[in-house]
Motif scaffolding. Structure first.
Motif, PDB file in Angstrom:
ATOM      1  N   PHE A  30      45.848  31.683 -72.217  1.00 46.99           N
ATOM      2  CA  PHE A  30      45.075  31.958 -70.943  1.00 46.99           C
ATOM      3  C   PHE A  30      43.704  32.574 -71.192  1.00 46.99           C
ATOM      4  CE2 PHE A  30      43.676  34.772 -67.520  1.00 46.99           C
ATOM      5  CZ  PHE A  30      43.915  33.843 -66.422  1.00 46.99           C
ATOM      6  N   PHE A  31      43.751  33.464 -72.018  1.00 47.14           N
ATOM      7  CA  PHE A  31      42.461  34.135 -72.284  1.00 47.14           C
ATOM      8  C   PHE A  31      41.594  33.238 -73.263  1.00 47.14           C
ATOM      9  CE2 PHE A  31      44.608  37.962 -70.690  1.00 47.14           C
ATOM     10  CZ  PHE A  31      43.674  38.234 -69.989  1.00 47.14           C
ATOM     11  N   TYR A  32      42.090  32.443 -74.221  1.00 48.42           N
ATOM     12  CA  TYR A  32      41.439  31.357 -74.960  1.00 48.42           C
ATOM     13  C   TYR A  32      40.423  30.487 -73.935  1.00 48.42           C
ATOM     14  CZ  TYR A  32      40.113  27.557 -77.810  1.00 48.42           C
ATOM     15  OH  TYR A  32      39.359  26.818 -78.532  1.00 48.42           O
ATOM     16  N   LYS A  33      41.109  30.059 -72.519  1.00 47.24           N
ATOM     17  CA  LYS A  33      40.448  29.545 -71.705  1.00 47.24           C
ATOM     18  C   LYS A  33      39.542  30.187 -70.961  1.00 47.24           C
ATOM     19  CE  LYS A  33      44.708  26.437 -70.843  1.00 47.24           C
ATOM     20  NZ  LYS A  33      45.630  26.203 -69.848  1.00 47.24           N
ATOM     21  N   VAL A  34      39.588  31.656 -70.832  1.00 47.08           N
ATOM     22  CA  VAL A  34      38.701  32.429 -70.109  1.00 47.08           C
ATOM     23  C   VAL A  34      37.427  32.527 -71.122  1.00 47.08           C
ATOM     24  CG1 VAL A  34      38.272  34.754 -69.387  1.00 47.08           C
ATOM     25  CG2 VAL A  34      40.415  33.692 -68.687  1.00 47.08           C
TER      26      VAL A  34
ATOM     27  N   THR B  77      36.367  30.430 -73.484  1.00 43.11           N
ATOM     28  CA  THR B  77      35.829  29.287 -74.025  1.00 43.11           C
ATOM     29  C   THR B  77      34.930  28.771 -72.821  1.00 43.11           C
ATOM     30  OG1 THR B  77      37.641  28.053 -73.693  1.00 43.11           O
ATOM     31  CG2 THR B  77      37.123  28.906 -75.936  1.00 43.11           C
ATOM     32  N   ASN B  78      34.027  27.802 -73.029  1.00 47.94           N
ATOM     33  CA  ASN B  78      33.249  27.306 -72.038  1.00 47.94           C
ATOM     34  C   ASN B  78      33.469  25.539 -71.850  1.00 47.94           C
ATOM     35  OD1 ASN B  78      31.401  27.135 -69.962  1.00 47.94           O
ATOM     36  ND2 ASN B  78      29.638  27.025 -71.282  1.00 47.94           N
ATOM     37  N   THR B  79      34.603  25.187 -71.142  1.00 51.62           N
ATOM     38  CA  THR B  79      34.911  23.952 -71.055  1.00 51.62           C
ATOM     39  C   THR B  79      34.706  23.194 -69.814  1.00 51.62           C
ATOM     40  OG1 THR B  79      37.080  24.542 -70.490  1.00 51.62           O
ATOM     41  CG2 THR B  79      36.600  24.243 -72.809  1.00 51.62           C
TER      42      THR B  79
ATOM     43  N   VAL C  11      42.059  31.022 -64.208  1.00 51.47           N
ATOM     44  CA  VAL C  11      40.910  31.129 -65.403  1.00 51.47           C
ATOM     45  C   VAL C  11      39.594  31.135 -64.828  1.00 51.47           C
ATOM     46  CG1 VAL C  11      39.897  30.102 -67.315  1.00 51.47           C
ATOM     47  CG2 VAL C  11      42.450  29.919 -67.170  1.00 51.47           C
ATOM     48  N   MET C  12      39.132  30.575 -63.859  1.00 48.65           N
ATOM     49  CA  MET C  12      37.758  30.675 -63.156  1.00 48.65           C
ATOM     50  C   MET C  12      37.505  31.823 -62.690  1.00 48.65           C
ATOM     51  SD  MET C  12      34.891  28.937 -63.312  1.00 48.65           S
ATOM     52  CE  MET C  12      33.681  28.358 -62.221  1.00 48.65           C
TER      53      MET C  12
ATOM     54  N   MET D  77      30.637  19.014 -65.956  1.00 46.70           N
ATOM     55  CA  MET D  77      29.787  20.495 -66.016  1.00 46.70           C
ATOM     56  C   MET D  77      30.640  21.506 -66.743  1.00 46.70           C
ATOM     57  SD  MET D  77      27.441  20.664 -62.520  1.00 46.70           S
ATOM     58  CE  MET D  77      26.037  20.053 -62.317  1.00 46.70           C
ATOM     59  N   THR D  78      30.215  22.288 -67.422  1.00 43.82           N
ATOM     60  CA  THR D  78      30.938  23.538 -67.917  1.00 43.82           C
ATOM     61  C   THR D  78      31.297  24.531 -66.812  1.00 43.82           C
ATOM     62  OG1 THR D  78      29.308  24.858 -68.961  1.00 43.82           O
ATOM     63  CG2 THR D  78      30.337  23.159 -70.299  1.00 43.82           C
TER      64      THR D  78
END
Length: 135
Positions: free
Chosen positions: A43-47, A49-51, A89-90, A114-115
């Motif tokens: 979860f926090f990896y997704k938070v 990182t900018n994907t 996450v967003m 868009m990221t």
């Protein structure tokens, strides 16, 4: 004599069963803890990182933010339109960033390529300011 031996066997079986049960409970607890840490890490990896949802999908989507929309409503709408993968996450990303409380109502043209940061810059109106500052 026979009865005394049977009592010892029953006590030994109960003790062995108790030990096995304690070991099983400990194994289950360790597995649950591992799952919780794996979830938190992902979860926090997704938070942090900018994907983007799909870097090759450049179709334009008109996204409307009505006045008095809550951040949760906006993030849910972004997910419904396929502009972000995970609304939670967003949401966390917005609350941890400088964009919290700065989302502006309006109509925006966004793309799945868009990221998350690009989307946040656009819907807060900070992208234009940063482009002007760099010129």
């Amino acid at each position: 004599l026979r009865k005394v031996g049977e009592d010892m066997t029953d006590k030994g079986m109960k003790k062995a069963l108790r030990i096995v049960l304690q070991i099983l409970i400990n194994i289950i607890l360790v597995l649950v803890i591992i799952q919780v840490f794996m979830f938190a890490y992902n979860f926090f990896y997704k938070v942090f990182t900018n994907t983007s949802v799909d870097s090759s999908d450049t179709r334009e989507i008109q996204f409307v933010i009505v006045p008095d929309s809550s951040t949760t409503e906006i993030v849910d709408a972004l997910a419904d339109d396929g502009l972000i993968d995970d609304p939670y996450v967003m949401l966390v990303k917005i609350y941890l960033s400088s964009y919290h409380g700065k989302i502006k109502p309006g109509t925006y043209i966004l793309q799945p390529s868009m990221t998350q940061d690009e989307i946040m810059k656009i819907i807060t109106g900070t992208q234009d300011k940063q482009e002007e500052d760099s010129q």
